[in-house]
Design an enzyme around this catalytic site. Structure first.
Site, PDB file in Angstrom:
ATOM      1  N   HIS A  55       3.921  -9.523   1.806  1.00 14.62           N
ATOM      2  CA  HIS A  55       4.816  -9.825   3.041  1.00 14.62           C
ATOM      3  C   HIS A  55       4.775 -11.210   3.951  1.00 14.62           C
ATOM      4  O   HIS A  55       5.534 -11.287   4.891  1.00 14.62           O
ATOM      5  CB  HIS A  55       4.643  -8.724   3.954  1.00 14.62           C
ATOM      6  N   HIS A  79       6.462  -1.571  -8.541  1.00 16.34           N
ATOM      7  CA  HIS A  79       7.738  -1.786  -7.935  1.00 16.34           C
ATOM      8  C   HIS A  79       8.399  -2.960  -8.182  1.00 16.34           C
ATOM      9  O   HIS A  79       7.399  -3.979  -7.916  1.00 16.34           O
ATOM     10  CB  HIS A  79       7.696  -1.315  -6.497  1.00 16.34           C
ATOM     11  N   GLU A  99      10.499   0.511  -3.253  1.00 16.53           N
ATOM     12  CA  GLU A  99       9.549   0.924  -2.706  1.00 16.53           C
ATOM     13  C   GLU A  99       9.274   0.734  -1.473  1.00 16.53           C
ATOM     14  O   GLU A  99       8.663   1.425  -0.603  1.00 16.53           O
ATOM     15  CB  GLU A  99       8.397   0.306  -3.553  1.00 16.53           C
ATOM     16  N   GLU A 100       9.732  -0.768  -1.030  1.00 11.50           N
ATOM     17  CA  GLU A 100       9.335  -1.133   0.243  1.00 11.50           C
ATOM     18  C   GLU A 100      10.348  -0.593   1.482  1.00 11.50           C
ATOM     19  O   GLU A 100      10.113  -0.697   2.517  1.00 11.50           O
ATOM     20  CB  GLU A 100       9.633  -2.776   0.218  1.00 11.50           C
ATOM     21  N   GLU A 111      -0.788  -2.012  -7.209  1.00 18.89           N
ATOM     22  CA  GLU A 111      -0.534  -2.773  -5.876  1.00 18.89           C
ATOM     23  C   GLU A 111      -1.792  -3.534  -5.634  1.00 18.89           C
ATOM     24  O   GLU A 111      -2.908  -3.467  -6.121  1.00 18.89           O
ATOM     25  CB  GLU A 111      -0.533  -1.636  -4.890  1.00 18.89           C
ATOM     26  N   ASP A 140       2.464  -8.654  -4.546  1.00 15.95           N
ATOM     27  CA  ASP A 140       2.947  -7.471  -4.231  1.00 15.95           C
ATOM     28  C   ASP A 140       4.696  -7.260  -4.910  1.00 15.95           C
ATOM     29  O   ASP A 140       5.628  -7.482  -4.056  1.00 15.95           O
ATOM     30  CB  ASP A 140       3.088  -7.407  -2.719  1.00 15.95           C
ATOM     31  N   ASP A 182      10.865  -4.474  -6.301  1.00 16.42           N
ATOM     32  CA  ASP A 182      11.621  -4.852  -5.046  1.00 16.42           C
ATOM     33  C   ASP A 182      10.443  -5.894  -4.003  1.00 16.42           C
ATOM     34  O   ASP A 182       9.357  -5.447  -4.290  1.00 16.42           O
ATOM     35  CB  ASP A 182      12.268  -3.733  -4.197  1.00 16.42           C
TER      36      ASP A 182
END
Length: 388
Positions: free
Chosen positions: A358, A73, A137-138, A165, A105, A75
């Site tokens: 994150h 992903h 995705e997030e 991931e 990520d 994003d």
């Protein structure tokens, strides 16, 4: 070293694109499309209804089924209110680590896959390799769900999926689902001195949360005996309760954001059934005071988990490529279950640690990135061999 240098250069460009989920990702997708087209890939871009976000699907090698999908992903999560020691959208190297939002990520895996595209083009004579790069995705795997529907409608049948991931290059063969909801409470405002004349939306939201807590405890007894997850049962989390304007005003609106991570679909059905009965009771009470009052739940996403399988060609392939001993399961969600839902064998395996995702000063180590590149280089030889 050349492969690592190329990957690092691509990663630097990817980090420079601010693809926080609330922002467009099209500029990043266009960049990746150009890189893959230069390597000889057949590229398609599927935009969302706004035209500002898009998925990328690209293929190198022959037409037909049985291909290998490399998925990631584009994003990233926000950097607001985080204390970074460098610009989060500029790749910075320190002490053998590459810092920047999205490094682990999961733009490092995307960069490695795209860097290897010219090599894939040399070897993919018997079996195609596909690139699947998605948006949002997030915020509920929205892009992944849209892309899988395209593949389903077209009857495309890749056989193996590798979702990159961050797993520290461990092979993950299973994870829980991720169901996210926002429940809205519409009451009737009034003066706090006469609470019986209004419908207190916050109080009804609290009653709803109390039911969530009750179900949260009940799910513990429903854990499958052979569950490998930690914790082994389906979980519920109340993320936020928002409502009210002042001490002396009956709140007319409230919102509860919550999620559950099902171990099995039957648990999700149990929760939704119990809540439907509870909400019907709340609605009756609210409307008895004010006819326009009530409760409404908006489904953000219901993303299926990745179910461990006795036979899994993706697990077998990555075991051969990495030399890993054994596989694990994790509680966090990915797009892997979506690909499994259309008949693919899927694993999650990528560079970096979820512990860094994150967070401020997110990073990927050069060693992890090199391990990922090595795995993808070894994949080349499988592309000249027909599917078993």
């Amino acid at each position: 070293m050349t492969d690592l240098h190329t990957t690092r250069a691509i990663l630097s460009n990817l980090i420079a694109f601010d693809t926080t989920s609330i922002l467009p990702n099209r500029h990043c997708i266009d960049y990746l499309a150009a890189k893959l087209e230069d390597a000889g890939a057949r590229v398609e871009i599927f935009g969302d209804e706004t035209g500002k976000k898009a998925n990328l699907w690209a293929t190198i090698g022959p037409e037909g089924d049985g291909g290998i999908v490399l998925s990631g992903h584009t994003d990233v999560v926000p950097v607001a209110d985080q204390d970074w020691t460098s610009d989060p959208f500029e790749l910075v190297e320190r002490d053998g680590k590459l810092f920047g939002r999205g490094t682990c990520d999961m733009k490092a895996f995307i960069a490695a896959a795209v860097a290897m595209a010219p090599e894939f083009a040399k070897h993919a004579t018997a079996r195609p390799v596909h690139f699947a790069f998605t948006y949002d995705e997030e915020t509920g795997c929205l892009g992944g769900q849209a892309l899988v529907e395209v593949l389903r409608e077209r009857g495309l049948r890749p056989s193996i999926g590798i979702v990159g991931e961050p797993t520290e290059m461990r092979i993950i063969e299973g994870h829980k689902g991720c169901y996210e909801y926002t429940t809205h409470f519409h009451g009737s405002e009034g003066h706090g001195s006469a609470p019986d004349l209004g419908v207190n939306a916050v109080e009804y939201a609290v009653r709803f949360i109390s039911k969530l807590l009750e179900l949260k405890d009940a799910l513990k007894s429903k854990a499958p005996e052979d569950s490998r997850f930690d914790p082994p049962w389906t979980t519920i989390n109340t993320g936020s309760l928002i409502g009210g304007v002042a001490h002396n005003v009956i709140p007319g609106k409230a919102t509860v954001q919550w999620e559950m991570r099902p171990v099995q679909v039957s648990d999700a059905d149990f929760v939704k059934g119990e809540l439907a009965t509870h909400v019907e009771h709340l609605n009756q009470q609210m409307k008895a005071v004010h006819p326009d009052a009530g409760v409404h739940t908006h489904t953000i996403a219901e993303v299926v988990g990745l179910e461990p399988m006795t036979e899994n060609a993706a697990r077998d392939l990555i075991t051969e490529l990495t030399g890993a001993n054994g596989c694990d399961v994790v509680p966090f969600g990915t797009e892997a279950g979506l690909f499994q839902s259309i008949g693919m064998d899927v694993v999650v395996c990528g560079p970096g640690s979820i512990a860094q995702a994150h967070k401020p000063d997110e990073y990927i180590s050069l060693d992890q990135l090199d391990q990922c590149i090595t795995m993808l280089k070894r994949l080349c030889s499988r592309l000249s061999t027909p599917r078993p």
